[in-house]
Every structure is written in structure tokens, then in C-alpha cells.
Design a protein around this motif. Structure first.
Motif, short mmCIF file in Angstrom:
data_model
loop_
_atom_site.label_atom_id
_atom_site.label_comp_id
_atom_site.label_asym_id
_atom_site.label_seq_id
_atom_site.Cartn_x
_atom_site.Cartn_y
_atom_site.Cartn_z
N ILE A 120 0.83 -1.20 0.00
CA ILE A 120 0.00 0.00 0.00
C ILE A 120 0.87 1.26 0.00
CG2 ILE A 120 -0.29 0.41 2.49
CD1 ILE A 120 -3.05 0.49 -0.20
N LEU A 121 2.06 1.20 0.63
CA LEU A 121 2.94 2.37 0.66
C LEU A 121 3.65 2.60 -0.67
CD1 LEU A 121 4.51 2.20 4.23
CD2 LEU A 121 2.91 3.89 3.33
N GLN A 122 3.56 1.65 -1.57
CA GLN A 122 4.07 1.87 -2.92
C GLN A 122 3.06 2.65 -3.76
OE1 GLN A 122 5.51 -1.76 -4.75
NE2 GLN A 122 6.34 -2.49 -2.81
N LYS A 123 1.84 2.72 -3.26
CA LYS A 123 0.76 3.40 -4.00
C LYS A 123 0.38 4.72 -3.37
CE LYS A 123 -3.57 2.21 -6.30
NZ LYS A 123 -4.61 1.16 -6.49
N TYR A 124 0.38 4.78 -2.05
CA TYR A 124 0.00 5.99 -1.34
C TYR A 124 1.05 6.34 -0.30
CZ TYR A 124 -4.54 4.63 -3.28
OH TYR A 124 -5.54 4.26 -4.12
N THR A 125 1.08 7.61 0.11
CA THR A 125 2.02 8.04 1.14
C THR A 125 1.44 7.75 2.53
OG1 THR A 125 1.10 10.27 1.34
CG2 THR A 125 2.77 9.91 -0.37
N ALA A 126 2.33 7.77 3.51
CA ALA A 126 1.88 7.57 4.89
C ALA A 126 0.89 8.66 5.28
CB ALA A 126 3.09 7.58 5.83
N ARG A 127 1.12 9.88 4.81
CA ARG A 127 0.20 10.97 5.13
C ARG A 127 -1.18 10.69 4.57
NH1 ARG A 127 2.47 16.32 3.17
NH2 ARG A 127 3.58 16.20 5.16
N GLN A 128 -1.27 10.21 3.35
CA GLN A 128 -2.57 9.93 2.74
C GLN A 128 -3.31 8.82 3.47
OE1 GLN A 128 -1.10 9.21 -1.19
NE2 GLN A 128 -1.39 11.32 -1.87
N LEU A 129 -2.56 7.80 3.90
CA LEU A 129 -3.20 6.72 4.66
C LEU A 129 -3.71 7.22 6.00
CD1 LEU A 129 -0.72 3.80 3.91
CD2 LEU A 129 -3.04 4.05 3.04
#
Length: 810
Positions: free
Chosen positions: A473-482
């Protein structure tokens, strides 16, 4: 004592008496004055509005209850950590990011002094099975040197067992193949598997049906390839290993049944757990989850666990069966002041949950009640064991948290947290055995449970092919977005994670704040350039008062939202509405804009976003802050990096300018720029470049003062060397001038006055050579030779002088 010393003491005593009398008189005077002029009376202000109190949704009451810490501002908090046997997934992200947000609100917003304790379950039925099976498969693979009929037969047997024991759970009675008919029936089952309705019926019977069917089909296909290879005479080791790899899930179960009891090395279990623990914390730091204040591992508390179990048995709430110890739920439930299953009393008879809580390796025979659970498990062959009063064994799952939390936090804690899936039986069993040991009515004051995670409306599961690891999931979205995604939904509600959520609401929220921060930074830069004041003393009219009031009301609403059981969706909405109002103010004021008010609003908004863990930075920083790892500390990267980046950018601009111009001296000019970068630009930044023979510079970080001092010393040495060289050149020039000056006189005049004393010579030839002395006598042969030699030397000097004169004296 000497008489002089006595005299000094007397004088000192006299002086002290005088000073005391003066002081007393002064105090008396001030007292009289104060009696004459008194302060006016002061009244305690009347509170216009009560501040909201923090309420938390407490699973023990299924309602929002006021939070009361039992020791002032100190909060004891225990959070159930992971069982480490596989990669961390989105379910972990949902739970631990959410717990991190709640923890940050408690510490960074409400100001509680939280002691946050978390455990790692590093020994458990799942870990034992995974470690044992992985070890046996790897051993089997390394010992297999070729594809053989025996290998194929062994895997066919394992496959048929798997079809009967696993796949058949999802098949109807009519579709279930008879014993020995599995291979014959499989092609038809594969055809039926393509029917979505048929597959859905299988999933209703067994939620893991698709996963089991897929594993069986991979093995079936690999077996067909292997048989074809054997018929073709190909028995390579590579083919054998490919077959084993494709059939991994199936052969693992088969090998464990045959050889699992032979695995006794503790390091096999510990190494697996240690590896996945390390991966878990790597994932957590990438998600910006703070490390716990105290971390505990089950394997480090086994003696304490055995002692704790002894205490429960001693208090009458435990009993021994064949080396295992069970908790007596009926005895506990009947005791005064004790209640079993406080969280979910309606789940007491849920056999499926009870069996899942006991683990796949735990025997259930001999229990007095189906609800009774293992405190201590007698170890069977192939399982790790520790000594105990009941023989070799290992801890039950539920007991570990009770012991570790009690060891760190004592017989009562403020908060216990975990995922909702742990409420029963795990957390209910934790409380029961802890209260049985401590003989207390309440071991936990507030139980908070994070809600389930669903992916695109469905429960996350490998069998449903919607299982997502944190790394994926971190390859698709940033930690901030999650983190924003989880903030937009209540912490204790079910989260539906979807593509629409991430590309819609989350991206919109992020863009709103990004655009706002960019705009405000531009305004501040413009104000700095124009020399405008940022202290609010330029203009403060009605519009500025209105925006300030909006800030204050937003701060009140934000606090009210967080006091309402950490309502982060509402808190985010408050921030977004304040940003909207501030944008309206900016757009309406034009040149009359008061930047200081905007900066104040922006500063608070950024501070609250950083409080949620959406970035790190200083409180005065405009924006999200930095997306740094949790362990990096509070460092303002922009403040630190920008001087270096500006220097690099300026150097790049210079190189590009020279390259674009394509001048004849471009290469030389670029080298000059490089030397300037080394000797001038990088020195105040503390960067030393030491040119090496191979053309590469050695980079060192040195205090700027040292570099400046070294540069000045080098410059002084160069100037001294240049001065010395210039002095030598000047001396040589003066020497040459003196020599040339000697040649100023023509050789025909050199022996005539005034160049010689009057009367030295009497007659000269046409070249000016003396023929006679002053008395008229002819010069001697020696004297004649001497003047001829001097004349010839002067002739040469005069010719050099004339040539120098003709060249302009250079």
C-alpha cells in the motif's frame, strides 16, 4: 583570639545592629503607608462557558464516558501488539495508526503524561506452525536433488489429503469427491469454479474456500507438468524445486504431520518471530507510528507467567489437566465482585470464537467448561517448552498480556486498547485472569477497540484476493494519505478502505491544505520583500477581528470534537472550514491584507495537522511539516537544507549560463566557478572539498569557523609567497636597472671628464680610448690593455642601454 580580630568582630556586630534598626524603621514606614493606600477589591471572573470534558467510547459500557485518570495527568496505557509470523497488512495499519493518533491526541493535545506499553507475541500456535513448516519445507527442498516418481507420488498423496481436508469444506455434498476420486473429479471442479455463483456458495460454506481451491489447483497443475517431464526423461533438480515451490502450502501441512514432532530447536521459532518483528516495526515507522514507551516480548516473561498462573490456581480460579492449566470461568463468574466476559457476555457460548482463541495446537479435552481457556499449555513434541510446576510447557495466548501489563503497570491501568476482533475471547479472558490474580474488581478502567477494516466493502482476506500488505500500500499511497484516510472515519467504526476514498476525499483534503500553505508562504515572502510588519500592528479592522474570532471559535469546536471521543472526522472538518474562511479573507482584502492574522491561523492549522502525525516540524513552521520517520526527532529540514540547496542552485545556474554561451574560455570559466564553490561558497556552510589526484574531491564536514580560519591562513601564506616573489622580481629589476644605468655613458666619453677626474688623461683616439696620461706620457702597455678592456665592456653595456631605451624602457 588576636585583639585585631576581636575589634573587627565588634565593629561588624555594631554595623549589623545599625542596619537592622534602619531596616526596621523602613518597614514600619512602608507599613504605615500601605495602611493609608490599599488595593481595590478583586473578584473571581465568572466563566461564560464551561470547557468540554474528554469522553471516550468505552467498550466496558458501550457508551461514551468521561475520562478520569486515576493518577492526575499520568495515564497507564497497554496496547495489544502483533503476533509476528507474517508480513504486516492493512488491518495492522488500521489498528496501529489509529492507536497512534489517539495516543498523540492524549499526549500532544490534551497534555497527558502517557506511559504507552505494547507487547510482541513471539511464541504462539501460529508462530510454531509457520516456523516448523517453513523449516521442514526448506529442509525437504535442499535434500531433493532430482525430480522422481517417488517425489511426485508423495506430493499427490499430500494433494489428495488437502482436497479432502481443506477444499471439501467449501463443496456441497454432491460436488465433494469420494476418497481416491479427487484427481478424476478435479477438472470438472475447475470448470465449476469459473462460475461466480457456484464459487460464492462455496465461500458461504468456508470463507477460505477460494484460497484453498487456488492452492490445490496450483499443485495439481505443477503435478501434471512434473509427470510430463518424467515421461520425457527430464528429472532435473530445477524441475523438482519448481514442483515443491508450487505445492508449498500443501507439502508444508503434510511434512508437518510427518516430521513436526522432530523440530525442537528454540532458535527456529525465535528467528522467525524476530525477523517479522523487525519487519513490523519498519512498516510502523514508515507509517509514522511512534515506538511504544515500553516494549515487552512473551519469551522474556515466561518465568513471570508461570508464577502468575500459580497465583490464579492458588486463588481458586485455575485447575490442572495433564500438565496444562485452565482458567475456571464458572468459578470466577460465581465469585462475588467478579464477572466473566464483561465486554461481550453474549459471546460466552460462541464455540467458534472460543476454539479460535485457544489456537490450532491446543487440546480441548479435560476442560470443566467449554468456555474455560488455557493459562499454561503442556508442550507436545515439536513445540518449544519451558520448565514449570506442571511440567514442560508454554504460555497460553491470553495470559501473556495479563502478566506483561501487570509487570509494567501494576494491578490497574487507565486504558487498554486493541482491535475489535480481540474483544472476545482475548480481552475478556485477559481481564478475568488478571482480576482473579489481583483479587480486584476492575483491572482496566477504559477499554477502547478500533473498528474492523474492509477493502472495497469486503472483509480483507487472502481468500478474497483483497489482502494488502503495508509495503504494497505504501508503494501506491504516502503515509500521510493513509493517515488522512483513517482520520476521516471514526476510530471505533468500521473503515471501508477503497480506491474512491483515496482518490476522492483524501486527495481533496490533502490538496486543500497544500494549496492553502503554498498561498500563505507566498504572502509571507511578499511581505518580507516589501518590509511589511508581521506583528499585527499594520492594520486591524473589522475583517481582521472577524477572522480572529473565526480562529477562536474553530479552536473551541476542534476541542469539542476531540473531547467527543476523539471525533477526528469532525476535527478535520473544523480545520477545513477555517481554511475556507481564511481564503475568503485573503481574496477579499487585496492590498489591505493583514498577514499576521493569516500567519496565526496557518500556524495553528499546521500545528494541529502535525499533532495528528501528518508531518513533523517546529510549532512556528507554516505547513504540514516534514514527512520524516518517527525516530528522526524534531528537525526543520527546510531551515537546514535550503542554504546548501541555494548554493548548489547558484553553482548550477552559473555552469548552465557558461554552457549555453559556448564561449572560448567556457571550460576555464567552469573551473573558476568550481574553485569559487570550494573556496568561497561552501566555506560558511562548513563543507570542505579536498581535491584528489583521481579528479574526485574528498568531502568533509568541518566547523565553518575552522574553514574560514584555514582559508585566511592559506590566503595569508599565498600573499606572503606572492610578496616574496614580487620582492625578488623587484630586486632583480633594480639590479638590471643599475646595470643598464652603467651603460648610459657612451664608451667614447667614459674616460673623459666628468666621468673621470680632470687631468687623468691628456689625449684620446677617435673612439675615446686614452693615449696619454695627464702629464702627456704615453700609457704603458698594461694600462692601455686595461682601458681597452673597460672600453669594450662599456661598449656592450651602452649597446644594451640603447636597446632598452629604444624598447621604451621595458
Amino acid at each position: 583570639m588576636h585583639s585585631r580580630a576581636i575589634s573587627l568582630l565588634r565593629r561588624s556586630s555594631l554595623a549589623s545592629s545599625v542596619l537592622y534598626s534602619a531596616s526596621f524603621s523602613s518597614r514600619s514606614l512602608r507599613s504605615c503607608t500601605s495602611m493609608a493606600a490599599q488595593q481595590p477589591p478583586w473578584s473571581l471572573p465568572k466563566r461564560k462557558e464551561d470547557e468540554p470534558v474528554l469522553k471516550i467510547y468505552n467498550s466496558l459500557t458501550k457508551s461514551k464516558t468521561e475520562f478520569v485518570a486515576i493518577n492526575g495527568r499520568h495515564v497507564k496505557w497497554y496496547n495489544c501488539g502483533p503476533t509476528v509470523y507474517d508480513a504486516s497488512h492493512m488491518g495492522h495499519a488500521r489498528n496501529y495508526v489509529t492507536q497512534d493518533v489517539l495516543r498523540r491526541i492524549m499526549t500532544d493535545y490534551f497534555g497527558y503524561d502517557v506511559h504507552f506499553v505494547m507487547n510482541i507475541t513471539d511464541i504462539d500456535d501460529k508462530i510454531i506452525l509457520r516456523a516448523r513448516q517453513s523449516y521442514l519445507v526448506n529442509k525437504f527442498r535442499s535434500e531433493t536433488t532430482a525430480l522422481s516418481r517417488d517425489l511426485v507420488t508423495q506430493l499427490e498423496t499430500a494433494w489428495t489429503d488437502y482436497v479432502q481436508s481443506k477444499v471439501s469444506k467449501g463443496l456441497s455434498d454432491t460436488d465433494r469427491p469420494g476418497k481416491g476420486k479427487e484427481k478424476e473429479a478435479w477438472p470438472q471442479l475447475v470448470t465449476r469454479f469459473q462460475d461466480k455463483a457456484w464459487k460464492q456458495e462455496g465461500l458461504k460454506r468456508d470463507e477460505k474456500f477460494e484460497m484453498h481451491f487456488s492452492a490445490a489447483h496450483r499443485t495439481y497443475a505443477a503435478l501434471l507438468v512434473a509427470e510430463e517431464s518424467l515421461r520425457a526423461g527430464d528429472s532435473s533438480q530445477q524441475l523438482a524445486h519448481t514442483l515443491i515451490d508450487e505445492a508449498h502450502d500443501i507439502i508444508a501441512i503434510s511434512l508437518d504431520k510427518q516430521h513436526g514432532s522432530s523440530v525442537t530447536d528454540h532458535s527456529i521459532f525465535r528467528s522467525l518471530a524476530a525477523y517479522w518483528e523487525d519487519q513490523f516495526f519498519n512498516d510502523m515507522r514508515r507509517l509514522r507510528v511512534r515506538d511504544p514507551d515500553t516494549l515487552t516480548r512473551v519469551t522474556e516473561f515466561v518465568p513471570e507467567i508461570a508464577s502468575f498462573v500459580e497465583g490464579i490456581v492458588k486463588n481458586g480460579y485455575g485447575y490442572v489437566v495433564d500438565g496444562s492449566v485452565y482458567f475456571d470461568t464458572r468459578a470466577f463468574d460465581k465469585a462475588d465482585g467478579h464477572y466473566y466476559a464483561k465486554l461481550e457476555p453474549w459471546s460466552k457460548g460462541n464455540r467458534e470464537l472460543l476454539e479460535e482463541g485457544e489456537g490450532a495446537l491446543t487440546a480441548t479435552t479435560g476442560k470443566r467448561s467449554p468456555a474455560d481457556f488455557a493459562l499454561w499449555k503442556a508442550s507436545k513434541p515439536g513445540e518449544p517448552s519451558w520448565p514449570s510446576p506442571w511440567g514442560p510447557g508454554r504460555p497460553g495466548w491470553h495470559i501473556e498480556c495479563s502478566v506483561m501489563a501487570s509487570a509494567i503497570l501494576g494491578d490497574n491501568m487507565d486504558i487498554h486498547s486493541g482491535g475489535i476482533d480481540l474483544a472476545f475471547p482475548h480481552h475478556d479472558n485477559e481481564m478475568a485472569q488478571s482480576e482473579a490474580y489481583h483479587n480486584c474488581p476492575a483491572w482496566v478502567n477504559y477499554f477502547i477497540h478500533t473498528g474492523h477494516l474492509h477493502i472495497e466493502g469486503l472483509k480483507m482476506s487472502k481468500s478474497l484476493k483483497n489482502f494488502i500488505t503495508i509495503d504494497e500500500i505504501l508503494q501506491k499511497y504516502t503515509a500521510r494519505q493513509l493517515r488522512i484516510a483513517f482520520l476521516t472515519q471514526l476510530w471505533n467504526a468500521r473503515v471501508d478502505f477503497s480506491e474512491a476514498l483515496m482518490t476522492g476525499e483524501v486527495r481533496t483534503i490533502e490538496a486543500t491544505f497544500n494549496n492553502f500553505f503554498t498561498l500563505v508562504k507566498a504572502l509571507v515572502t511578499q511581505a518580507d520583500a516589501e518590509g511589511a510588519r508581521l506583528d499585527g500592528k499594520n492594520r486591524f479592522g473589522d475583517a481582521e477581528h472577524e477572522l480572529t474570532n473565526s480562529l477562536h471559535s474553530s479552536q473551541d469546536a476542534f476541542r469539542a470534537a476531540l473531547c467527543d471521543s476523539f471525533n477526528t472526522p469532525e476535527a478535520l472538518n473544523v480545520l477545513r472550514e477555517l481554511v475556507s474562511r481564511t481564503n475568503v479573507y485573503i481574496n477579499s482584502r487585496g492590498k489591505d491584507l493583514e498577514v499576521s492574522v493569516v500567519v496565526r491561523v496557518t500556524g495553528w492549522v499546521g500545528k494541529m495537522l502535525r499533532m495528528f502525525g501528518l508531518g513533523e516540524g517546529e510549532t512556528s513552521e507554516i505547513g504540514w511539516g516534514q514527512e520524516r520517520d518517527a525516530g528522526e526527532g524534531s528537525v526543520n529540514r527546510e531551515e537546514i537544507l535550503m542554504p546548501y540547496l541555494r548554493t548548489l542552485s547558484t553553482f548550477r545556474d552559473g555552469v548552465r549560463r557558461l554552457a549555453i554561451a559556448r564561449g572560448d574560455t567556457a571550460l576555464k570559466d567552469i573551473l573558476v566557478l568550481s574553485d569559487k564553490l570550494r573556496d568561497v561558497d561552501l566555506v560558511p556552510l562548513g563543507v570542505a572539498l579536498d581535491d584528489q589526484d583521481d579528479g574526485k574531491a574528498l568531502v568533509k564536514l568541518v566547523p565553518p569557523a575552522d574553514l574560514i580560519r584555514a582559508r585566511e591562513e592559506k590566503r595569508a601564506q599565498a600573499e606572503a609567497k606572492a610578496g616574496k616573489k614580487a620582492a625578488a622580481v623587484e630586486a632583480e629589476r633594480q639590479k638590471r636597472l643599475q646595470k643598464l644605468e652603467k651603460g648610459r655613458v657612451a664608451p667614447r666619453d667614459m674616460f673623459k671628464p666628468p666621468h673621470v677626474r680632470e687631468g687623468t688623461y691628456g689625449n684620446w683616439d677617435e673612439n675615446g680610448l686614452p693615449l696619454t696620461d695627464g702629464d702627456g706620457k704615453e700609457l704603458s702597455k698594461n694600462a692601455s690593455k686595461k682601458v681597452q678592456k673597460e672600453w669594450a665592456a662599456q661598449k656592450k653595456l651602452h649597446e644594451e642601454f640603447l636597446a632598452w631605451q629604444e624598447s621604451g624602457g621595458s
